[in-house]
Design a protein around this motif. Structure first.
Motif, PDB file in Angstrom:
ATOM      1  N   ARG A   1     -66.603  55.202   0.721  1.00 25.06           N
ATOM      2  CA  ARG A   1     -65.095  55.435   0.949  1.00 25.06           C
ATOM      3  C   ARG A   1     -64.361  54.245   0.314  1.00 25.06           C
ATOM      4  N   LEU A   2     -64.873  52.992   0.138  1.00 28.75           N
ATOM      5  CA  LEU A   2     -63.912  51.930  -0.478  1.00 28.75           C
ATOM      6  C   LEU A   2     -63.914  52.445  -1.999  1.00 28.75           C
ATOM      7  N   VAL A   3     -64.657  52.978  -2.330  1.00 32.43           N
ATOM      8  CA  VAL A   3     -64.421  53.550  -3.955  1.00 32.43           C
ATOM      9  C   VAL A   3     -63.351  54.677  -3.813  1.00 32.43           C
ATOM     10  N   GLU A   4     -63.509  55.593  -2.892  1.00 35.01           N
ATOM     11  CA  GLU A   4     -62.416  56.352  -2.937  1.00 35.01           C
ATOM     12  C   GLU A   4     -61.238  55.846  -2.693  1.00 35.01           C
TER      13      GLU A   4
ATOM     14  N   VAL B   1     -54.417  57.389   4.055  1.00 36.57           N
ATOM     15  CA  VAL B   1     -55.175  56.348   5.111  1.00 36.57           C
ATOM     16  C   VAL B   1     -56.512  57.038   5.816  1.00 36.57           C
ATOM     17  N   PHE B   2     -57.417  56.331   5.590  1.00 32.76           N
ATOM     18  CA  PHE B   2     -58.929  56.942   5.644  1.00 32.76           C
ATOM     19  C   PHE B   2     -59.301  56.917   7.247  1.00 32.76           C
TER      20      PHE B   2
ATOM     21  N   GLU C   1     -57.227  61.625  10.385  1.00 33.41           N
ATOM     22  CA  GLU C   1     -57.641  61.418  11.705  1.00 33.41           C
ATOM     23  C   GLU C   1     -57.628  60.032  11.735  1.00 33.41           C
ATOM     24  N   PRO C   2     -56.671  59.289  11.606  1.00 31.52           N
ATOM     25  CA  PRO C   2     -56.539  57.945  11.659  1.00 31.52           C
ATOM     26  C   PRO C   2     -56.411  57.132  12.972  1.00 31.52           C
ATOM     27  N   LEU C   3     -56.007  57.716  14.043  1.00 33.04           N
ATOM     28  CA  LEU C   3     -56.018  57.352  15.322  1.00 33.04           C
ATOM     29  C   LEU C   3     -57.391  57.756  16.192  1.00 33.04           C
ATOM     30  N   SER C   4     -58.293  58.071  15.633  1.00 35.69           N
ATOM     31  CA  SER C   4     -59.464  58.547  16.302  1.00 35.69           C
ATOM     32  C   SER C   4     -60.269  57.492  16.736  1.00 35.69           C
ATOM     33  N   ALA C   5     -60.446  56.148  16.364  1.00 34.06           N
ATOM     34  CA  ALA C   5     -61.151  55.133  16.449  1.00 34.06           C
ATOM     35  C   ALA C   5     -60.535  54.245  17.547  1.00 34.06           C
ATOM     36  N   LEU C   6     -59.265  54.418  17.936  1.00 35.33           N
ATOM     37  CA  LEU C   6     -58.644  53.745  18.628  1.00 35.33           C
ATOM     38  C   LEU C   6     -58.595  54.081  20.198  1.00 35.33           C
TER      39      LEU C   6
END
Lengths: 367, 310
Positions: B206-209, A95-96, A174-179
């Protein structure tokens, strides 16, 4: 989704990094992002890599995902070496940080992507996508385009997309950092629930110590390319081994003291005010001499100014009220400042006060 | 109160008028340019296509649809009856085919080029883009002669291959469709690379990743993530190569040897030695109609496909 079971086998190693080094660039310009790091992440664990930016936590995550290849060392997944496989050959999903949802696909198409690439039959894909939508409570938005979603919704889609192929390990960068704060709190609970329901090993990267303490089974604290300490949130909070760990997590008093001797596995130290105390020692080898000891403000006992041999006395500099308690800043007569946390302030600025530092809360630190 | 309100309304109305006037003023240079250099010549062409040819070029002011009839039919010299003839249709067909193949070729060469530039660090990209546009600094005619020198029987390609012992006799490339194809790709490749680069540069890697992470192989990432993201660039680049390719004049004349006519040569011929201006005008307008219809179909298909993909 099977329920998570705490069988004895739950301690099985899922991800192992063995003496992993990662260097970017070559020669004198080279930057070492990870320096000889070894860590074992167990099956079904919620494992957090915690550290300030630039500490190497994201690099370690990308090495597990396969976006980077290690300069040295081995990475094992479920016992098999994966260090040199491309990302699409690793049963690991990510999860980016900014979700990286495919903008030209709907929510359902995003979730189905990994399954399609695995070559799953269409009927199975449909079923799994429906279950994932249900799991993250996004059934009603299945046909939306991802750019029409709020941050929290995108987050859920990213989670569902990464969970759909049922990876052995889910990596969260860091999936929550933008929330915003409220949504972040909700998602913390949500993530924990998802981990329980899916029984998948989560490796979570964050710089937010509170987030790490709330969610993790175990935490690895990292700085400058090294893992400084691995332990449960309680271990890390109550018994920080390194000065950096103590400083990074929560509020803490760090005092420079003399270590007189080591007695039955504890260090005998001379505290400000002249009293001797017995403090817990870190795992590393210690020698008598100048050391640091740490104690949390909430473990510092406030007393009257003249109250016996264990008391160090000083003058109250200021009292900071923050809702649930007061932080009382005291300058001890011997010099060092100390903060005590108490429900009631013993006085105001300029008043005399005494503090007691109980043995069980004193921890000797390695620099 | 009412007075104040009416003043307010007046002021607002005056502001609107001012704004509208300013808008037209700003638009005026563009409108004038389009009118003088676009619509006016086009109108002349349209009018000429419905007149009769003058004996020594030019037109005589006599209404006639002969130009359009001539496009599809041949008039028998003796009895004046009309008979269907596909001569000109063949020229159009060959031109469209060649322009299409050149477009596909430019896409195949241009896509990796644009991707390569887009994947470079930002400070290096401008150098590569500069190199891409470098050929434009030289006149098209000169560049086409350069291509001619390279591909002719005694050119460096053939001499090199012969000296290397790979072939005994020169491969004749010059004055074939292959030569025109090479010339078209060479001339119009930058028009493909630049729009492709513009859309690939915006691609979030990042979409590619993310796609790699979700088990997509390199080819699947290309097909499912990169190509859809580059779609606007593919559409724009294809249009920019196909249209000038279709009406190209210098390249087919020099490299094709003018043996087999392309649309550009046909039109030039009508205004030159054939002295049939109305037919030349009609041929140009028919070309324009073909391009417009093709474009409409292409853009509509491309956008529908994009919509289906996401």
């Amino acid at each position: 989704m099977q329920q998570r079971t705490d069988t004895p086998g739950a301690d099985r190693a899922m991800v192992q990094a063995e003496r992993v080094t990662k260097t970017f660039g070559r020669g004198a310009d080279g930057v070492t992002a990870l320096d000889d790091v070894s860590v074992t992440i167990r099956e079904n664990e919620f494992f957090t890599l915690l550290g300030p930016s630039g500490c190497g936590k994201t690099t370690l995550l990308r090495l597990i995902a396969g976006f980077e290849l290690p300069s040295a060392g081995r990475i094992l997944l479920d016992g098999a070496e994966i260090g040199h496989l491309p990302p699409y050959r690793r049963p690991v999903n990510t999860v980016f940080q900014n979700y990286a949802l495919f903008p030209h696909m709907t929510v359902a198409q995003n979730i189905a992507f990994g399954l399609e690439m695995q070559g799953k039959p269409t009927a199975e894909i449909g079923g799994t996508v429906a279950r994932m939508l249900d799991l993250v409570k996004m059934e009603r938005l299945a046909d939306r385009r991802t750019d029409q979603l709020s941050g929290g919704q995108q987050q859920r889609v990213a989670l569902a997309r990464a969970l759909a192929p049922h990876p052995k390990v889910l990596l969260l960068d860091e999936p929550l950092s933008a929330l915003d704060l409220k949504l972040r709190k909700e998602m913390q609970i949500e993530l924990k629930r998802l981990q329980n329901e899916t029984g998948i090993t989560f490796v979570f990267v964050t710089h937010d110590q509170e987030e790490a303490l709330t969610m993790s089974d175990r935490i690895a604290v990292m700085a400058t390319g090294e893992i400084l300490q691995v332990g449960t949130p309680k271990d890390i909070y109550n018994h920080p081994a390194r000065r950096f760990v103590a400083d990074f997590i929560g509020d803490i008093n760090i005092l420079d003291v003399d270590l007189d001797k080591i007695d039955e596995g504890r260090g005998v130290v001379r505290l400000p005010g002249g009293a001797t105390a017995s403090a817990a020692l870190p795992e590393a080898e210690m020698r008598p001499g100048a050391v640091s000891v740490a104690i949390r403000p909430e473990n510092v006992l406030l007393t009257g100014p003249e109250d016996g041999a264990r008391t160090a006395t000083g003058e109250i500099e200021r009292v900071v009220y923050f809702g649930s308690a007061h932080n009382v800043h005291i300058r001890l007569d011997d010099g060092p400042p100390i903060v005590a946390r108490a429900p009631h302030a013993p006085g105001g600025a300029g008043d005399r006060a005494g503090v007691i530092l109980p043995d069980e809360h004193l921890q000797v630190l390695v620099d | 109160m009412a007075e104040a309100q009416s003043t307010l309304v007046d002021a607002r109305r005056a502001a609107e008028v001012r704004e509208r006037r300013a808008r037209w003023l700003l638009l005026a240079p563009a409108l004038l340019t389009i009118g003088i250099f676009g619509l006016f010549p086009l109108t002349i062409t349209l009018i000429y296509s419905f007149l009769s040819p003058g004996t020594y070029g030019g037109v005589t002011w006599e209404f006639s649809t002969d130009a359009y009839v001539q496009f599809l039919f041949e008039r028998d010299i003796f009895d004046g009856t009309l008979e269907f003839s596909s001569t000109y249709l063949q020229i159009y067909g060959r031109s469209i085919g060649l322009a299409f193949v050149a477009t596909v070729g430019a896409l195949i060469i241009g896509f990796p080029t644009a991707y390569f530039i887009a994947s470079k660090p930002p400070e290096q990209r401008n150098v590569w883009l500069f190199l891409i546009t470098l050929p434009f600094w030289t006149n098209l005619l000169i560049r086409t002669y350069a291509v001619l020198l390279i591909i002719r029987d005694e050119g460096i390609i053939n001499l090199g291959l012969i000296n290397a012992g790979l072939i005994d006799r020169p491969i004749s490339i010059l004055y074939t469709d292959t030569a025109v194809f090479i010339g078209l790709i060479y001339s119009y490749l930058p028009f493909m690379v630049l729009p492709l680069y513009a859309s690939l540069e915006k691609l979030d890697f990042r979409l590619v990743e993310a796609a790699y992470d979700l088990y997509a192989t390199r080819f699947q990432v290309l097909r499912r993530i990169i190509v859809p993201a580059a779609k606007p660039g593919i559409v724009a680049g294809s249009i920019l190569v196909f249209i000038p390719g279709l009406g190209a004049y210098i390249t087919p004349t020099l490299l094709g040897g003018g043996k087999e006519l392309m649309i550009g040569n046909l039109i030039a011929l009508q205004f030159g030695s054939s002295r049939n201006w109305p037919f030349g005008s009609a041929a140009a307008l028919i070309l324009m109609a073909v391009v417009m219809v093709a474009l409409l179909i292409y853009v509509r298909n491309a956008s529908r496909e994009g919509g289906n993909h996401g």
